[in-house]
Design a protein around this motif. Structure first.
Motif, PDB file in Angstrom:
ATOM      1  N   GLY A  84       0.788  -1.236   0.000  1.00  0.00           N
ATOM      2  CA  GLY A  84       0.000   0.000   0.000  1.00  0.00           C
ATOM      3  C   GLY A  84       0.816   1.281   0.000  1.00  0.00           C
ATOM      4  N   GLN A  85       2.127   1.189   0.173  1.00  0.00           N
ATOM      5  CA  GLN A  85       2.945   2.413   0.221  1.00  0.00           C
ATOM      6  C   GLN A  85       3.734   2.583  -1.079  1.00  0.00           C
ATOM      7  N   ALA A  86       3.718   3.797  -1.638  1.00  0.00           N
ATOM      8  CA  ALA A  86       4.486   4.065  -2.861  1.00  0.00           C
ATOM      9  C   ALA A  86       5.968   4.139  -2.518  1.00  0.00           C
ATOM     10  N   VAL A  87       6.781   3.386  -3.252  1.00  0.00           N
ATOM     11  CA  VAL A  87       8.219   3.375  -2.977  1.00  0.00           C
ATOM     12  C   VAL A  87       8.985   3.595  -4.289  1.00  0.00           C
ATOM     13  N   PRO A  88       9.852   4.613  -4.349  1.00  0.00           N
ATOM     14  CA  PRO A  88      10.707   4.741  -5.534  1.00  0.00           C
ATOM     15  C   PRO A  88      11.784   3.644  -5.478  1.00  0.00           C
ATOM     16  N   ILE A  89      11.982   2.955  -6.591  1.00  0.00           N
ATOM     17  CA  ILE A  89      12.901   1.803  -6.587  1.00  0.00           C
ATOM     18  C   ILE A  89      14.220   2.132  -7.292  1.00  0.00           C
ATOM     19  N   ALA A  90      14.110   2.754  -8.465  1.00  0.00           N
ATOM     20  CA  ALA A  90      15.331   2.971  -9.258  1.00  0.00           C
ATOM     21  C   ALA A  90      15.267   4.335  -9.930  1.00  0.00           C
ATOM     22  N   ASP A  91      16.376   5.069  -9.842  1.00  0.00           N
ATOM     23  CA  ASP A  91      16.449   6.412 -10.439  1.00  0.00           C
ATOM     24  C   ASP A  91      17.477   6.359 -11.585  1.00  0.00           C
ATOM     25  N   PHE A  92      16.979   6.431 -12.824  1.00  0.00           N
ATOM     26  CA  PHE A  92      17.866   6.281 -13.990  1.00  0.00           C
ATOM     27  C   PHE A  92      18.515   7.598 -14.422  1.00  0.00           C
ATOM     28  N   THR A  93      18.135   8.702 -13.770  1.00  0.00           N
ATOM     29  CA  THR A  93      18.530  10.011 -14.304  1.00  0.00           C
ATOM     30  C   THR A  93      20.021  10.313 -14.149  1.00  0.00           C
ATOM     31  N   LYS A  94      20.719   9.516 -13.326  1.00  0.00           N
ATOM     32  CA  LYS A  94      22.154   9.786 -13.124  1.00  0.00           C
ATOM     33  C   LYS A  94      23.043   8.796 -13.890  1.00  0.00           C
ATOM     34  N   LEU A  95      22.442   7.961 -14.714  1.00  0.00           N
ATOM     35  CA  LEU A  95      23.251   6.945 -15.410  1.00  0.00           C
ATOM     36  C   LEU A  95      24.194   7.593 -16.429  1.00  0.00           C
ATOM     37  N   PRO A  96      25.385   7.032 -16.600  1.00  0.00           N
ATOM     38  CA  PRO A  96      26.329   7.612 -17.568  1.00  0.00           C
ATOM     39  C   PRO A  96      26.048   7.155 -19.000  1.00  0.00           C
ATOM     40  N   SER A 203       3.591   1.677 -13.334  1.00  0.00           N
ATOM     41  CA  SER A 203       4.412   1.485 -12.141  1.00  0.00           C
ATOM     42  C   SER A 203       5.148   0.162 -12.312  1.00  0.00           C
ATOM     43  N   PHE A 204       6.239   0.017 -11.609  1.00  0.00           N
ATOM     44  CA  PHE A 204       7.018  -1.213 -11.696  1.00  0.00           C
ATOM     45  C   PHE A 204       6.179  -2.412 -11.249  1.00  0.00           C
ATOM     46  N   GLY A 205       5.408  -2.202 -10.204  1.00  0.00           N
ATOM     47  CA  GLY A 205       4.602  -3.315  -9.728  1.00  0.00           C
ATOM     48  C   GLY A 205       3.957  -3.006  -8.397  1.00  0.00           C
ATOM     49  N   PHE A 206       3.024  -3.864  -8.041  1.00  0.00           N
ATOM     50  CA  PHE A 206       2.324  -3.739  -6.766  1.00  0.00           C
ATOM     51  C   PHE A 206       2.688  -4.966  -5.932  1.00  0.00           C
ATOM     52  N   PHE A 207       3.456  -4.755  -4.877  1.00  0.00           N
ATOM     53  CA  PHE A 207       3.821  -5.859  -3.977  1.00  0.00           C
ATOM     54  C   PHE A 207       2.864  -5.829  -2.788  1.00  0.00           C
ATOM     55  N   GLN A 208       2.392  -6.981  -2.371  1.00  0.00           N
ATOM     56  CA  GLN A 208       1.530  -7.020  -1.194  1.00  0.00           C
ATOM     57  C   GLN A 208       1.702  -8.355  -0.505  1.00  0.00           C
ATOM     58  N   PHE A 379      16.726   6.656   1.528  1.00  0.00           N
ATOM     59  CA  PHE A 379      18.021   7.131   1.011  1.00  0.00           C
ATOM     60  C   PHE A 379      17.988   7.180  -0.523  1.00  0.00           C
ATOM     61  N   PRO A 380      17.657   8.363  -1.092  1.00  0.00           N
ATOM     62  CA  PRO A 380      17.524   8.469  -2.568  1.00  0.00           C
ATOM     63  C   PRO A 380      18.755   7.973  -3.313  1.00  0.00           C
ATOM     64  N   VAL A 381      19.938   8.177  -2.722  1.00  0.00           N
ATOM     65  CA  VAL A 381      21.163   7.792  -3.441  1.00  0.00           C
ATOM     66  C   VAL A 381      21.189   6.281  -3.718  1.00  0.00           C
ATOM     67  N   LEU A 382      20.541   5.509  -2.845  1.00  0.00           N
ATOM     68  CA  LEU A 382      20.528   4.051  -3.024  1.00  0.00           C
ATOM     69  C   LEU A 382      19.781   3.639  -4.291  1.00  0.00           C
ATOM     70  N   ARG A 383      18.868   4.514  -4.751  1.00  0.00           N
ATOM     71  CA  ARG A 383      18.066   4.162  -5.941  1.00  0.00           C
ATOM     72  C   ARG A 383      18.914   4.119  -7.209  1.00  0.00           C
ATOM     73  N   GLN A 384      20.140   4.638  -7.094  1.00  0.00           N
ATOM     74  CA  GLN A 384      21.025   4.579  -8.268  1.00  0.00           C
ATOM     75  C   GLN A 384      21.596   3.167  -8.472  1.00  0.00           C
ATOM     76  N   LEU A 385      21.604   2.382  -7.382  1.00  0.00           N
ATOM     77  CA  LEU A 385      22.142   1.014  -7.503  1.00  0.00           C
ATOM     78  C   LEU A 385      21.235   0.125  -8.348  1.00  0.00           C
ATOM     79  N   PRO A 386      19.925   0.012  -7.972  1.00  0.00           N
ATOM     80  CA  PRO A 386      19.058  -0.777  -8.865  1.00  0.00           C
ATOM     81  C   PRO A 386      19.000  -0.208 -10.275  1.00  0.00           C
ATOM     82  N   ALA A 387      19.112   1.136 -10.404  1.00  0.00           N
ATOM     83  CA  ALA A 387      19.076   1.744 -11.747  1.00  0.00           C
ATOM     84  C   ALA A 387      20.255   1.235 -12.562  1.00  0.00           C
TER      85      ALA A 387
END
Ligand code: FAD
Length: 404
Positions: A84-96, A203-208, A379-387
């Protein structure tokens, strides 16, 4: 009557691995025939993700601008709804990479695009409705394939046979290559539900509570992937369609007014999920790549990327050799040596996701956010890892096979 053809390289399977390998080898001047058993690329089950690393390859090939004119959606941040909670998983905007997004495009459009460019090359041939049914051997060396075609049997002799025929590969079976299986606790139900203009964005998916519903935006409908415990389809059927519909609505309430479209079990396909890997990807005269060498689960949406990376490595390492003659077994082993550890790493990640996030014991029955999601949220910076993992993957390949 059996028809006969001779070429330098014959590829079984016109999926992402086969079409990309065929295109790159032909572009480097190697005569290639790709055999695809279906009449077209229109199939539901392939996944629709074109990763930043694949877009980077398009850039290196000079095809990016044209490619981005094809209808697609650009996703810069992957989000999930977890308990039920929205979670950002991966942030692609910093990819080289030139494209800092994941492109969602039906895979048939991607394959049509690539094969159209490949067909413009004089050394490329794509034969649809050609199903590889056997290998041809000369003593221990693989020297070609036999294919079933609308006009009868066809024998194609080649210096190299590439198995890119996916996770039910006939090539690996006939070659007698030994496979290591990694247990997978899930299967996927695959179905369509119509889409409305005011539906939420993809969205990437709905986990429940350890269950997962994925919705892929296909324009006027949602392609839905509902993860179920392996072997659990009969039990779900026994409980009835109404319960499945209710389950879907409990994940994505906005589908309530349409879930009744799933009014017959024939509209719901069961996709069995596997993870496995060949111990040896090659033998004399033959190399397996993509899912044929290592079947991937949909977890993380990275199988297409990996298949394409295998194809690029194959062309980088073998094009020059094949232009001049056969590739030796040592040459073929170099492809496995280059691609095996990225594959191992990604498959280990998929096994982790299955065990811990989807139908895993640690997530079942809990309403709170699993620790992984809590960290990604805080920790937004962590979203760069899955990205990085999803968008580029370990050991990204670049086009080194020349153009002829
Ligand atoms: C339910 C599901 C969803 C997925 N979603 C995603 C996703 O969103 N993103 C992602 O990156 N990965 C996804 N994957 C994984 C991804 O589909 C595969 O890893 C990827 O397609 C592998 O590409 P490939 O070219 O090796 O094989 P395939 O895509 O399987 O292509 C093999 C081709 O060979 C052809 N073929 C088979 N046998 C023969 C034969 N005997 N003769 C001639 N042709 C033959 C087939 O028709 C097919 O066209 C998903 C997997 C599943 C099971």
């Amino acid at each position: 009557m059996t028809g006969k053809l001779q070429t330098r390289c014959v590829i079984a399977g016109g999926g992402p691995a086969g079409i990309m390998a065929g295109y790159l080898l032909a572009r480097a001047g190697v005569p290639v025939i790709v055999l695809e058993k279906h009449a077209d690329f229109f199939r539901d089950f392939r996944g629709d993700t074109i990763h930043p690393s694949t877009l980077e390859l398009m850039y290196e090939l000079g095809l990016l601008d044209e490619f981005l004119k094809e209808p697609h959606q650009e996703v810069r941040e992957l989000r999930a709804v977890v308990n039920g909670q929205a979670v950002p998983i991966a942030d692609f905007t910093k990819l080289p990479t030139h494209c800092k997004f994941l492109a969602f495009m039906p895979q048939w459009d991607f394959l049509n695009f690539l094969s159209t460019h490949a067909k413009a090359l004089p050394s490329f041939q794509l034969l649809m409705q050609h199903e590889v049914v056997d290998l041809i051997f000369d003593q221990q060396r693989v020297t070609g394939v036999r294919a079933k075609t609308p006009r009868g049997e066809l024998e194609i002799r080649a210096d190299l046979v590439i198995g890119a025929d996916g996770r039910h590969s006939i090539v690996q079976t006939r070659a007698g290559l030994d496979r290591e299986e990694f247990g997978v606790p899930i299967d996927v139900l695959w179905m369509r539900i119509s889409k409305k203009q005011d539906d939420p964005q993809q969205s990437f998916g709905f986990f429940q509570r350890g269950k997962l519903l994925v919705l892929l935006d296909r324009g006027d409908y949602w392609q839905c992937g509902f993860v179920i415990p392996k072997g659990g389809f009969d039990e779900i059927k026994a409980r009835g369609l109404q319960e499945l519909q209710n389950n879907i609505v409990s994940f994505a309430g906005f589908l309530r007014d349409r879930v009744g479209e799933l009014d017959d079990w024939s509209k719901i396909k069961l996709l069995t999920v596997q993870i496995n890997r060949l111990r040896d990807w090659c033998r004399d005269g033959l190399l397996c790549i993509g899912d044929s060498a290592h079947a991937m689960s949909p977890a993380g949406g990275v199988g297409i990327n990996l298949a394409i990376q295998d194809a690029v490595a194959t062309a980088n390492l073998l094009a020059e050799k094949l232009r001049n003659g056969p590739a030796s077994l040592d040459d073929l082993r170099k492809v496995q040596a280059r691609r095996e550890w990225p594959t191992r790493l990604i498959q280990a990640m998929q096994v982790f996701i299955h065990r811990n996030l989807v139908t895993g014991q640690t997530s079942q029955g809990k309403d709170s956010l699993p620790i992984v999601f809590r960290m990604l949220k805080c920790f937004p910076v962590l979203r760069q890892l899955p990205a990085r993992f999803i968008g580029i993957g370990p050991r990204p390949e670049h086009i080194c096979s020349g153009k002829r």
